[in-house]
Design a protein around this motif. Structure first.
Motif, short mmCIF file in Angstrom:
data_model
loop_
_atom_site.label_atom_id
_atom_site.label_comp_id
_atom_site.label_asym_id
_atom_site.label_seq_id
_atom_site.Cartn_x
_atom_site.Cartn_y
_atom_site.Cartn_z
N ARG A 6 0.83 -1.21 0.00
CA ARG A 6 0.00 0.00 0.00
C ARG A 6 0.86 1.26 0.00
O ARG A 6 0.46 2.29 -0.54
CB ARG A 6 -0.93 -0.01 1.21
N LEU A 7 2.01 1.19 0.63
CA LEU A 7 2.94 2.33 0.66
C LEU A 7 4.36 1.80 0.60
O LEU A 7 4.70 0.83 1.29
CB LEU A 7 2.76 3.15 1.95
N ARG B 172 1.15 6.53 -2.05
CA ARG B 172 1.72 5.24 -2.42
C ARG B 172 3.24 5.19 -2.32
O ARG B 172 3.82 4.11 -2.18
CB ARG B 172 1.30 4.88 -3.85
N TYR B 173 3.91 6.35 -2.43
CA TYR B 173 5.36 6.40 -2.33
C TYR B 173 5.80 7.47 -1.35
O TYR B 173 5.32 8.62 -1.42
CB TYR B 173 6.00 6.66 -3.70
N ALA B 174 6.70 7.11 -0.45
CA ALA B 174 7.23 8.03 0.55
C ALA B 174 8.71 8.26 0.27
O ALA B 174 9.56 7.44 0.63
CB ALA B 174 7.03 7.47 1.95
N THR C 299 -0.19 6.35 4.46
CA THR C 299 -0.95 5.23 3.91
C THR C 299 -2.45 5.49 4.03
O THR C 299 -3.22 5.23 3.09
CB THR C 299 -0.59 3.92 4.64
#
Length: 427
Positions: free
Chosen positions: A108-109, A193-195, A188
């Motif tokens: 999810r992330l 979706r991207y950190a 999340t």
């Protein structure tokens, strides 16, 4: 088990040694392994592909195939390894490969951490630095295949994926693993979706590794691999002892194709300390003829020579070559020639080959048919010896273009000296 998918050969060796140094028993495989491959005990398996500059669809397909193999062989966590300078073209393909792997893993992330302070790559407020220079002002802005003209990783990644990307600032990272995990969970819940996560020091990477130790997908350079590996050591890892060098003294050669500033320094230094042959694709635009000329030259050298064969160019000369031959054609000629040369050197008894550059290393590994090997000692941070398996092992040092001191190529070819020459290694 951690399954690693690296987008080039030198990146694979870099991440493998990071996990090994953290205490994980690590195996590296080049290209897609056989379905029936039997592996010794391991905590991590690295599959080093050559997908960094492939068309997006090809890169995704190869990465998914590697991921499926890793999962079938026990991987519960996947690690997508890319360069600490986020090498990619505007059209991809880091984002697209990450999307595909995230879907496969139902992530999810996913964290995105290119920083590798050990190699002087740091990220602050989303901006990537090479030593003291922003990425876009560093020599990477002149890379022949993936010129990096933007320093901001959030923008770079957002151009390659339609999924939401946000920054985790250094303030959060500095607060420690619990604060990072809490912030990631908040992202999340908002559908991020991207950190893209800042990191300046090894302590930062350790905190991120601790926070992500249970994530099904992690992405980053070798720096984060070290932090993640240390987070896992003692829970499912066993310390790997320093293996013996099965190659020992003998003939060695260096093959340099990278045009990075550091490799050009290393080439200049090695030219001052031994015989060197230049592969001039502009004058001889034939891989076969270039290789034949280089091997003929090698045949005329003394038996104890440890030569350099190189195609590295200064930026102006590189532009002239690419304008005349075309970027892809010139790269194909030189990579093919280097592979043929490596094959010819091994046929002539060379058992220690040093390469500079990701594409060069990939060409050599492919030409020699190397399927994998064990990770040996590091000659420089992130630059280990790899010993191939089989009755006649070969020692490979597959160096990323920007890694190592100016003396590294000379030190590498003299690393296992012929008896009576032990003093050369420190020169």
């Amino acid at each position: 088990m951690i399954g690693v998918i690296a987008d080039d050969v030198t990146g694979g060796t870099d991440v493998a040694v990071a996990f090994r140094r953290a205490g994980l028993a690590t195996i590296i495989l080049f290209g897609h392994p056989d379905d029936g491959a039997v592996l010794p005990y391991h905590d991590a398996v690295v599959i080093a592909l050559k997908t960094r500059t492939l068309p997006v669809d090809d890169a995704v397909a190869q990465s998914l195939r590697a991921a499926a193999w890793l999962k079938a062989h026990g991987a519960t966590q996947l690690y997508f390894k890319y360069c600490s300078t986020f090498d990619s073209k505007p059209e991809g393909n880091i984002g697209q490969v990450a999307d595909a792997l995230a879907d496969l893993q139902k992530s999810r992330l996913t964290v995105v951490v290119p920083a590798s302070p050990e190699h002087r790559r740091t990220q602050y407020m989303g901006n990537l630095f090479v030593a003291e220079q922003p990425l876009a002002e560093s020599p990477m802005s002149h890379h022949p295949l993936t010129p990096m003209t933007d320093s901001n990783v959030v923008r770079l990644l957002s151009a390659q994926t339609e999924r939401p990307v946000e920054l985790v600032t250094h303030k959060t990272v500095r607060a420690g693993a619990d604060a990072i995990r809490k912030h990631l969970d908040q992202l999340t819940s908002r559908g991020v979706r991207y950190a893209v996560t800042d990191a300046i020091t090894a302590t930062d990477l350790q905190a991120i590794g601790d926070a992500c130790r249970d994530d099904v997908l992690v992405t980053g350079a070798a720096g984060l691999a070290g932090g993640l590996g240390r987070a896992l050591t003692g829970t499912r890892a066993r310390r790997q002892s320093q293996g013996e060098d099965p190659v020992g003294a003998g003939r060695a050669a260096a093959l340099a194709g990278s045009c990075s500033a550091r490799t050009r320094e290393q080439v200049a230094y090695m030219r001052e300390h031994g015989p060197a042959f230049f592969l001039d694709a502009l004058t001889t635009p034939s891989a076969e003829q270039l290789a034949a000329a280089a091997l003929d030259w090698y045949d005329g050298l003394p038996a104890d020579a440890r030569p350099l064969i190189y195609s590295s160019l200064e930026p102006d000369a590189l532009r002239r070559t690419q304008q005349t031959l075309g970027t892809e054609r010139s790269a194909t000629i030189l990579e093919t020639a280097t592979g043929l040369i490596a094959k010819g050197l091994v046929e002539r008894g060379v058992r220690r080959i040093v390469t500079a550059g990701g594409e060069t290393s990939g060409a050599v590994v492919q030409a020699l048919g190397v399927q994998g090997g064990t990770i040996g000692a590091e000659l420089a941070p992130g630059v280990p010896w790899i010993y191939t398996t089989g009755e006649t092992p070969i020692a490979l040092l597959l160096k990323s273009g920007n890694f190592g001191t100016p003396e590294l190529l000379v030190q590498a070819v003299r690393a296992a000296t012929i008896p009576g020459e032990a003093g050369l290694a420190g020169h």
